[in-house]
Every structure is written in structure tokens, then in C-alpha cells.
Design a protein around this motif. Sequence first.
Motif, PDB file in Angstrom:
ATOM      1  N   LYS A  23     -13.855  -3.801  12.286  1.00 39.42           N
ATOM      2  CA  LYS A  23     -14.042  -3.665  10.840  1.00 39.42           C
ATOM      3  C   LYS A  23     -14.849  -4.807  10.261  1.00 39.42           C
ATOM      4  CE  LYS A  23     -13.094  -0.198   8.318  1.00 39.42           C
ATOM      5  NZ  LYS A  23     -11.837   0.351   8.189  1.00 39.42           N
ATOM      6  N   GLU A  50       6.195  13.592   7.091  1.00 37.09           N
ATOM      7  CA  GLU A  50       6.058  13.991   5.688  1.00 37.09           C
ATOM      8  C   GLU A  50       5.247  15.272   5.509  1.00 37.09           C
ATOM      9  OE1 GLU A  50       7.518  12.595   3.199  1.00 37.09           O
ATOM     10  OE2 GLU A  50       8.281  10.786   4.159  1.00 37.09           O
ATOM     11  N   PHE A  70      -7.000  -3.933   5.726  1.00 32.68           N
ATOM     12  CA  PHE A  70      -7.638  -3.021   6.684  1.00 32.68           C
ATOM     13  C   PHE A  70      -9.110  -2.808   6.344  1.00 32.68           C
ATOM     14  CE2 PHE A  70      -5.024  -1.212   9.952  1.00 32.68           C
ATOM     15  CZ  PHE A  70      -3.751  -1.551   9.585  1.00 32.68           C
ATOM     16  N   ARG A  95      -2.266  -4.289   1.685  1.00 39.32           N
ATOM     17  CA  ARG A  95      -2.372  -3.841   3.068  1.00 39.32           C
ATOM     18  C   ARG A  95      -3.664  -3.041   3.281  1.00 39.32           C
ATOM     19  NH1 ARG A  95      -3.438   0.898   5.201  1.00 39.32           N
ATOM     20  NH2 ARG A  95      -2.707   1.159   7.305  1.00 39.32           N
ATOM     21  N   ASP A  96      -4.012  -2.176   2.329  1.00 41.19           N
ATOM     22  CA  ASP A  96      -5.245  -1.401   2.437  1.00 41.19           C
ATOM     23  C   ASP A  96      -6.471  -2.313   2.396  1.00 41.19           C
ATOM     24  OD1 ASP A  96      -3.640   0.823   2.443  1.00 41.19           O
ATOM     25  OD2 ASP A  96      -3.954   1.302   0.329  1.00 41.19           O
ATOM     26  N   THR A 129       5.608   6.055  -8.807  1.00 42.28           N
ATOM     27  CA  THR A 129       6.200   7.298  -8.323  1.00 42.28           C
ATOM     28  C   THR A 129       7.645   7.059  -7.920  1.00 42.28           C
ATOM     29  OG1 THR A 129       5.123   6.735  -6.276  1.00 42.28           O
ATOM     30  CG2 THR A 129       4.201   8.558  -7.520  1.00 42.28           C
ATOM     31  N   PRO A 175       1.371  -0.237  11.671  1.00 42.09           N
ATOM     32  CA  PRO A 175       0.501   0.299  10.617  1.00 42.09           C
ATOM     33  C   PRO A 175       0.402  -0.637   9.417  1.00 42.09           C
ATOM     34  CG  PRO A 175       2.003   1.978  11.400  1.00 42.09           C
ATOM     35  CD  PRO A 175       2.464   0.689  12.002  1.00 42.09           C
ATOM     36  N   ARG A 191      -0.294  -1.539  -6.005  1.00 41.56           N
ATOM     37  CA  ARG A 191      -1.724  -1.283  -6.148  1.00 41.56           C
ATOM     38  C   ARG A 191      -2.360  -2.451  -6.896  1.00 41.56           C
ATOM     39  NH1 ARG A 191      -1.828   2.621  -2.753  1.00 41.56           N
ATOM     40  NH2 ARG A 191      -0.310   4.243  -3.111  1.00 41.56           N
ATOM     41  N   ARG A 214       0.060   9.632  -0.496  1.00 41.41           N
ATOM     42  CA  ARG A 214      -0.595   8.327  -0.301  1.00 41.41           C
ATOM     43  C   ARG A 214       0.435   7.202  -0.406  1.00 41.41           C
ATOM     44  NH1 ARG A 214      -3.599   5.533  -4.268  1.00 41.41           N
ATOM     45  NH2 ARG A 214      -3.567   7.362  -5.596  1.00 41.41           N
ATOM     46  N   ASP A 215       1.398   7.375  -1.308  1.00 44.34           N
ATOM     47  CA  ASP A 215       2.438   6.355  -1.462  1.00 44.34           C
ATOM     48  C   ASP A 215       3.386   6.333  -0.269  1.00 44.34           C
ATOM     49  OD1 ASP A 215       1.582   5.321  -3.793  1.00 44.34           O
ATOM     50  OD2 ASP A 215       3.022   6.353  -5.075  1.00 44.34           O
ATOM     51  N   LYS A 216       3.664   7.517   0.254  1.00 41.05           N
ATOM     52  CA  LYS A 216       4.717   7.601   1.272  1.00 41.05           C
ATOM     53  C   LYS A 216       4.224   7.229   2.659  1.00 41.05           C
ATOM     54  CE  LYS A 216       6.566  11.566  -0.648  1.00 41.05           C
ATOM     55  NZ  LYS A 216       7.053  12.909  -0.511  1.00 41.05           N
ATOM     56  N   GLY A 255     -13.303   3.804  12.572  1.00 41.73           N
ATOM     57  CA  GLY A 255     -12.787   3.134  11.383  1.00 41.73           C
ATOM     58  C   GLY A 255     -11.718   3.919  10.656  1.00 41.73           C
ATOM     59  N   SER A 308      -5.597   7.205   2.556  1.00 41.10           N
ATOM     60  CA  SER A 308      -6.350   6.666   1.427  1.00 41.10           C
ATOM     61  C   SER A 308      -6.876   7.753   0.490  1.00 41.10           C
ATOM     62  CB  SER A 308      -7.493   5.777   1.910  1.00 41.10           C
ATOM     63  OG  SER A 308      -8.227   6.393   2.919  1.00 41.10           O
ATOM     64  N   GLU A 309      -7.220   8.902   1.010  1.00 39.62           N
ATOM     65  CA  GLU A 309      -7.741   9.961   0.150  1.00 39.62           C
ATOM     66  C   GLU A 309      -7.219  11.303   0.649  1.00 39.62           C
ATOM     67  OE1 GLU A 309     -11.431   9.138  -1.247  1.00 39.62           O
ATOM     68  OE2 GLU A 309     -11.044   7.055  -0.755  1.00 39.62           O
ATOM     69  N   ASP A 327      -7.026   5.247   7.141  1.00 43.22           N
ATOM     70  CA  ASP A 327      -7.660   4.157   7.884  1.00 43.22           C
ATOM     71  C   ASP A 327      -7.091   4.081   9.301  1.00 43.22           C
ATOM     72  OD1 ASP A 327      -5.252   2.731   7.738  1.00 43.22           O
ATOM     73  OD2 ASP A 327      -5.831   1.739   5.885  1.00 43.22           O
ATOM     74  N   GLU A 328      -7.586   3.112  10.071  1.00 41.91           N
ATOM     75  CA  GLU A 328      -7.212   3.061  11.487  1.00 41.91           C
ATOM     76  C   GLU A 328      -5.756   2.657  11.686  1.00 41.91           C
ATOM     77  OE1 GLU A 328      -9.077   1.081   9.652  1.00 41.91           O
ATOM     78  OE2 GLU A 328     -10.114  -0.353  10.920  1.00 41.91           O
ATOM     79  N   GLY A 329      -5.132   2.152  10.641  1.00 41.77           N
ATOM     80  CA  GLY A 329      -3.736   1.757  10.766  1.00 41.77           C
ATOM     81  C   GLY A 329      -2.765   2.861  10.360  1.00 41.77           C
ATOM     82  N   LEU A 330      -3.258   4.087  10.227  1.00 46.81           N
ATOM     83  CA  LEU A 330      -2.413   5.187   9.759  1.00 46.81           C
ATOM     84  C   LEU A 330      -1.080   5.251  10.512  1.00 46.81           C
ATOM     85  CD1 LEU A 330      -1.980   7.926   8.250  1.00 46.81           C
ATOM     86  CD2 LEU A 330      -3.079   9.007  10.192  1.00 46.81           C
ATOM     87  N   ASP A 331      -0.014   5.388   9.754  1.00 48.45           N
ATOM     88  CA  ASP A 331       1.319   5.558  10.342  1.00 48.45           C
ATOM     89  C   ASP A 331       1.471   7.043  10.673  1.00 48.45           C
ATOM     90  OD1 ASP A 331       3.914   5.486  11.100  1.00 48.45           O
ATOM     91  OD2 ASP A 331       4.667   4.497   9.296  1.00 48.45           O
ATOM     92  N   ARG A 339      -6.539   1.602  -6.393  1.00 53.98           N
ATOM     93  CA  ARG A 339      -5.796   2.492  -5.495  1.00 53.98           C
ATOM     94  C   ARG A 339      -5.292   1.752  -4.275  1.00 53.98           C
ATOM     95  NH1 ARG A 339      -7.175   7.999  -5.565  1.00 53.98           N
ATOM     96  NH2 ARG A 339      -7.205   8.062  -3.301  1.00 53.98           N
ATOM     97  N   ALA A 363       1.570  11.253  -4.109  1.00 54.36           N
ATOM     98  CA  ALA A 363       2.839  10.847  -3.505  1.00 54.36           C
ATOM     99  C   ALA A 363       2.693  10.708  -1.994  1.00 54.36           C
ATOM    100  CB  ALA A 363       3.922  11.870  -3.836  1.00 54.36           C
ATOM    101  N   MET A 372       1.777   5.070   5.007  1.00 49.12           N
ATOM    102  CA  MET A 372       0.890   3.927   5.084  1.00 49.12           C
ATOM    103  C   MET A 372      -0.406   4.315   5.778  1.00 49.12           C
ATOM    104  SD  MET A 372       2.337   0.299   6.306  1.00 49.12           S
ATOM    105  CE  MET A 372       3.281  -0.345   4.949  1.00 49.12           C
ATOM    106  N   GLY A 373      -1.514   4.006   5.158  1.00 41.01           N
ATOM    107  CA  GLY A 373      -2.809   4.278   5.787  1.00 41.01           C
ATOM    108  C   GLY A 373      -3.559   5.427   5.161  1.00 41.01           C
ATOM    109  N   ARG A 408       4.252   0.554  -7.829  1.00 44.11           N
ATOM    110  CA  ARG A 408       4.068   1.993  -7.828  1.00 44.11           C
ATOM    111  C   ARG A 408       5.052   2.638  -8.791  1.00 44.11           C
ATOM    112  NH1 ARG A 408       3.702   3.364  -2.159  1.00 44.11           N
ATOM    113  NH2 ARG A 408       2.082   1.835  -2.383  1.00 44.11           N
TER     114      ARG A 408
END
Lengths: 128, 338
Positions: free
Chosen positions: B122, A111, B259, B255-256, B288, B111, B227, A18-20, A81, A25-26, A100-104, B251, A16, A22-23, B286
Amino acid sequence: MSETRAADPLIDILAALRDKVMGVSESVLATADGLLVATDAATVHPESVAAVAAATLSLGRRMAQQGETGMLRQVIAQCSGGHVLVLAVGDRALLAVVADEGLDLAAFQREAPAVVEELTRQLDADVA
Amino acid sequence: MDPGITDPRTTDPGTTDPRSDEPGADPGTGGTDATHATGSTNATSTTNATSTTDATGTTDATDASVTTARNVSALLLALRAQRRSATVRVSGTPGGTIHLRDGLVVAVETPGAPTVEAILLKSGRISDAEWAGVCVADPSGELRGAELNHRALVGALELEVMCTAAVFDGAFAMSLSAPASWEVTDRVPTLSVEPGVEPARLTQETSRRLALLSRLLGAPAEAARARVHRLASEPVHSSRHVEILSCVNGRRTPRDIAFTLGRGLYPVLLDLVRMEGLGLVRRESRTTPSGRPSTAPRTAASAGQSPYAPPERGPLPRRSPGGHGPKSSSSPGETNSA
């Protein structure tokens, strides 16, 4: 085994996040001493991230101590990166997030407290 | 999603909010249902967005148009009329930063879409060391473009094309979510394009992109956040498609992928539309829910029937002639277990 059953809601919380935000990834949830608890990851090696994250957090705490800058909130590694963020989840666990580099970052900071609280509540069952 | 079933509102993208019906909308920014960032030319309702100008403090007629702007595109037009050099910070999910010089849009950072810096690094166009060198040579941050050019890393024309594309792509990415609020602050140095893009043109192009994607994909905001999954290995002919497939892992969102590859969001979305048509990928909205997941313990299905479930159908317990009450049990929930 009760361990594998208990991991399910933890992964839901990580997914969740990751969904909420942006950016993101893991993400990897680990014990304070670096053992893997739960993971929402595809490319990183979760066990390694868990171990290094525990070391990172300890090092960050010592750094904060040396700098006399109060309580450590989180460690952010800003890379060419992307980002890696490590934050404590209660006293016994920690969360490592790869983004990633665009992380919000604003959304992450918004959150993160709720995510940490939910994870803490889930993990509280371990010692109850 | 069937592209034939389109939202009726998408016929007029200039006045619709593609995110208004999105379940994933952040409750933290609730109550701002009116306008999206730059695609909207006609605000249909008033927002509770707070727009403040703290740069000058003057209150002439043009400033009033800035403070009363109903959406970001109206704000940009008002700032263009004043030929202001400023930075507009839009908060929201994801929000972003719009850089203005003489009222022209010279850079958009969000973002939701890669910046020029992210694209250069990149894609491997320039190396980390080269970029670090540029940053050292230009501590102010305002002359990075000239420095890249001076060091013969990126040509002036190439950089102009990349920066312009990034402005349009950033505006498009920001238009996919409703802004919560915005703030006009002093100018901040950034890697930017000279002379910049007219706000009116930016709004127009963003609307066109939203309209096109609405026709092809349904709600573009939803498509950008879905996704992407790989389908059966059909032969792939385009090298761009091969590149995109290399980072499709079920996943990543479009947008991902943008990037990961160092490409724009809009071109990636267009490629994905074509690839979907070729049967190479599929999108999965999604699943969720919008809120946080329940932390209530999940019981496995084997744990038995829910106590709230209706009783199974069947004959009611029967009273025997002896008059000793119901044979099996007095509970109506337990029927003919024998």
C-alpha cells in the motif's frame, strides 16, 4: 416519488454493514440487470459498479454451471489492494461490496445472510 | 470527546476491558465480557472462551496451563514456557491470528491493523509484480523475508523493524476487542520477524499503549472505530498530517486510514490525537444502534401526529347550558379546535 423514499432504509442497511464488518468501505445495491438502486459509496462510481456487478454475477453463475459446482453463493475478487464481493439479493437484485485488504471475511460471512434477507424484504415491496 | 472526562477504569488499563461498554459490541459474541486479547494481565472474571490444544494431545502440567489460560496473554505466556511453535487463532470482532516460533511472537495478523504485506504494497515500497515474484520464489511462504532481502527489495534491518512494528500494532489492534474464543493450531508459514517478541514484553507494551490512548482519547476502542471528519482548513505543516487529511472523508475510521495509507493503526491514532488538538479533524462516534436497523417503514414527519402522542394542552371541551352535550366532540383528544 415513492422510489426515493423507499431508498432510505436500504441505505441504512448498507451503512450498518459498513459499521458491523471491519474493512467494508463501499457497497452498491443494484437490480439484477445492473441498474443502481441504492448506494453507500464515496469513491467508486456507483452506476458503473452496479452494471459491472450484474455482469460479474451472471458470469459467476455460468462459471459455476461449467464447473458443475452447484449454486453460486458469491463472487469474490481478491485484489492486491482489497476485495470486491458480489452476491445475489433474492432473484431481482444484487449487492456489490468493496472492501480493503484487511476485510474481516469471517464477520462478513456471518453478517451477509441477515443483510441479504433485510434487503430482500425491503425490495419485496416493489412487487407487492 | 473531552479528554478530561476519562473513564475511571482507564487508570488501570491492565485490568479493564475498553470495549465492555461499547454499544456496537456484536451480540453474536455476547457473554464474553471478561478479557481483552493481550492488554489484560489480570482476568477479573472467568470467560466462557473455549481454548483447545489439538497440536499434541498430551496432558502434562504445562499443557494444562495452556488449556486453562484465562486470556490470550496468559495463553501466550504458557506457550512461551513450552517454547511452542504454533498458531493461535482468536475469534471475535475482529479477532486475528498470532504466529509463534519457540514461543516468541513472530507475526500478528488481524483485520484491525495492516500486515507487513499490506504496508509494503500500500505504501508503494514494493510493487505488485515484485511481491508476486517473491511469492513464486517461495511457495512455502516461510522464507518471504529472506527472499525480499535476497532480491534487494527490502533490507534485512528494515524488514525486521517493519515486522516488529506490525507485531506490536497487531497486538494493540486485537486488544481493542474482547476475544470470543481461541484455538491453538499447528504453525502456519507467514512473513515473520526473527527471532520474535517476548509475549511478556508484548503484553506490557500493549498495556502501555492502551493506557496512553485512554489518557488522551477516552476509550481507545471507541476512538479507533469512530469516523473522522475534516474541520475548517487550518494550515497544515506536517507532511504526515497532510497525508492523513488526504484520506479523511467522514466515512473512514482511524483503522481505515491506516489501511489506506499503509501505516500502523497506533501511529495513525497518535497523529489523529495531535490533529484533533490542532483543530484539523474531529471524531464522530458511530450513531447506528448495536442491532440491525429497523426495517419498519419510516413515515415522514409530515405524516401527522403520532396516535400515541399526548393531547395538546389547553382547556377541556366545555358543556353549553343548553344540555346538548359537549360542543365540539366527545373525544378528549380533540380540544378547542374552533
